[in-house]
Enzyme design. Structure first.
Site: not given
Length: 445
Positions: A39, A43, A271, A275, A279-280
């Site tokens: 956490s 940036c 799919n 799950i 994010g990235d």
């Protein structure tokens, strides 16, 4: 009681855990991460290296003890998830410190694995001191190297966000900085004319910019470029791009999209409905075109975490797409953008028109004002805004924020002239640059 396992404890993963706990006080939540820090504000890492932020610990928003004490969430750092067993709904985990292997069952799994810095195959790169900046630990290594070795020069490879932020911060520390970028202009998410303004700013502040080439070979402090130029530098910052960490998802049979991210629906489900991916490493869709899109930035990750958490609670709040809104500081300049740039519009063969306005950030007679250039692309038939960019001094970010809101709300470029925006001499003009774009667009019909 539902058990939720989250892989990844930085922006998206930590936020998802906190959101789920806020809405469900009884859920059993376990978070795994390979790193030793959770956490943290990634940036902010270039600004710690540049001594703009003096206390590196201020980037850390929480630690495992706080998550356990305040939220009853188990965070296990230095733990790597090796495999997902979808049939039995378990994950295989290795404790990196002890080597212990164990299985963890789940009812719902959230993937927030982030991405890894791309390091190209460069001849003899190992002979040079080379760093990437993707984690808190990476930041510490660079910072410690600069403080202990007192280097005088650096080559930054890559003219994207990290590359430019590192070039500025290293230059402000007094280093000689060369920035090497493979494309003809830096910041490919911007239009060429906007990128060229940034290039001029780099030059004015003494950053040596070499575009249209890349590092071919290194030999210690000697760095040879593909165009034959040889640079001398004490170390290299490699910042040419980000590869989403999708291997775990691929091995589990989850769909990978055309952008290279884990494909998700509007609720961040893969799919496998049990799950989620955020994010990235997740792939969503473009708000303007509906095409697949992946935006590895903090704001989308936090929004995706909220959507996944709410969906788990039975509240179906659909993701409306990604714009890729971003902002960058380069010395005295600020550059920001949202939506599609000119190249993306052209590649997609969309009809478009463009309005450009250059004016003052606020009243020109007020002592503190600066020039800004605002550029907006729109569909000449529907008049809907396709994308926008702004560059200059103060007030750049607020103009793009207004345009983000306009795109989200479905406003046309003509609607911009009617917006009643804040005005006082220190902040704007009676006809804000946003309004001027709207007036100019009407006259161009």
């Amino acid at each position: 009681m539902k058990k939720i396992v989250i892989i990844g404890a930085v922006g998206g993963g930590a936020t998802a855990a906190g959101q789920i706990r806020f809405y469900d006080p009884k859920a059993h939540i376990v978070v795994f991460d390979r790193d030793s820090t959770m956490s943290y504000a990634a940036c902010g890492t270039p600004y710690v290296i540049g001594d703009v932020i003096e206390d590196e610990r201020s980037l850390i928003m929480a630690d495992p003890e706080q998550f356990k004490t305040k939220r009853d969430i188990d965070v296990k750092l230095r733990h790597e998830v090796l495999k997902i067993e979808r049939e039995t709904k378990t994950v295989h985990v290795r404790n990196i410190e002890t080597g212990e292997l164990f299985e963890e069952p789940y009812d719902v799994l959230i993937l927030a694995p982030g991405g890894s810095a791309i390091v190209p195959d460069i001849s003899e790169l190992n002979s040079s001191k080379t760093f990437t900046l993707r984690s808190y630990g990476d930041m510490q290594k660079i910072d410690q190297f600069i403080k202990s070795e007192r280097p005088k020069s650096c080559v930054v490879s890559g003219g994207g966000f990290i590359g430019l932020e590192m070039a500025e911060n290293l230059k402000n520390l007094g280093l000689d900085v060369s920035l090497v970028h493979k494309s003809p202009t830096i910041m490919s998410i911007l239009d060429t004319d906007i990128s060229l303004i940034i290039e001029k700013e780099l030059s004015l502040h003494g950053v040596k910019l070499i575009t249209g080439t890349a590092i071919e070979k290194t030999e210690g402090k000697s760095i040879k470029l593909e165009n034959g130029i040889v640079l001398q530098a004490d170390f290299i910052i490699m910042s040419i791009g980000l590869k989403p960490n999708t291997e775990l998802a691929e091995n589990a049979g989850l769909n990978i999209g055309e952008t290279g991210g884990i494909r998700t629906n509007e609720f961040m489900q893969t799919n496998d409905p049990f799950i989620y991916a955020i994010g990235d490493a997740s792939e969503n869709f473009d708000m303007v075109t509906g095409d697949p899109k992946r935006v590895p930035l903090a704001s989308p990750a936090h929004r995706q975490a909220f959507i996944a958490a709410r969906h788990l609670m039975g509240d179906k709040i659909a993701k409306k797409g990604l714009l890729g809104t971003s902002v960058l500081k380069v010395f005295s300049l600020t550059a920001a953008m949202t939506g599609l740039n000119e190249k993306a519009i052209t590649d997609k063969k969309l009809d478009f028109a463009t309005v450009v306005h250059t004016g003052n950030s606020n009243a020109g007679y007020y002592p503190e004002h600066s020039k800004i250039t605002l550029k907006v692309h729109y569909d000449p038939r529907t008049r809907k805004i396709l994308g926008a960019q702004c560059i200059g001094g103060k007030g750049v970010d607020k103009r793009i924020d207004v345009l983000v809101t306009a795109i989200y709300a479905g406003l046309t470029v003509d609607d911009l002239q009617a917006l009643e925006l804040c005005y006082a001499p220190p902040y704007s003009s009676p006809k804000d640059p946003i309004n001027m774009i709207g007036y100019k667009a009407i006259t161009e019909k």
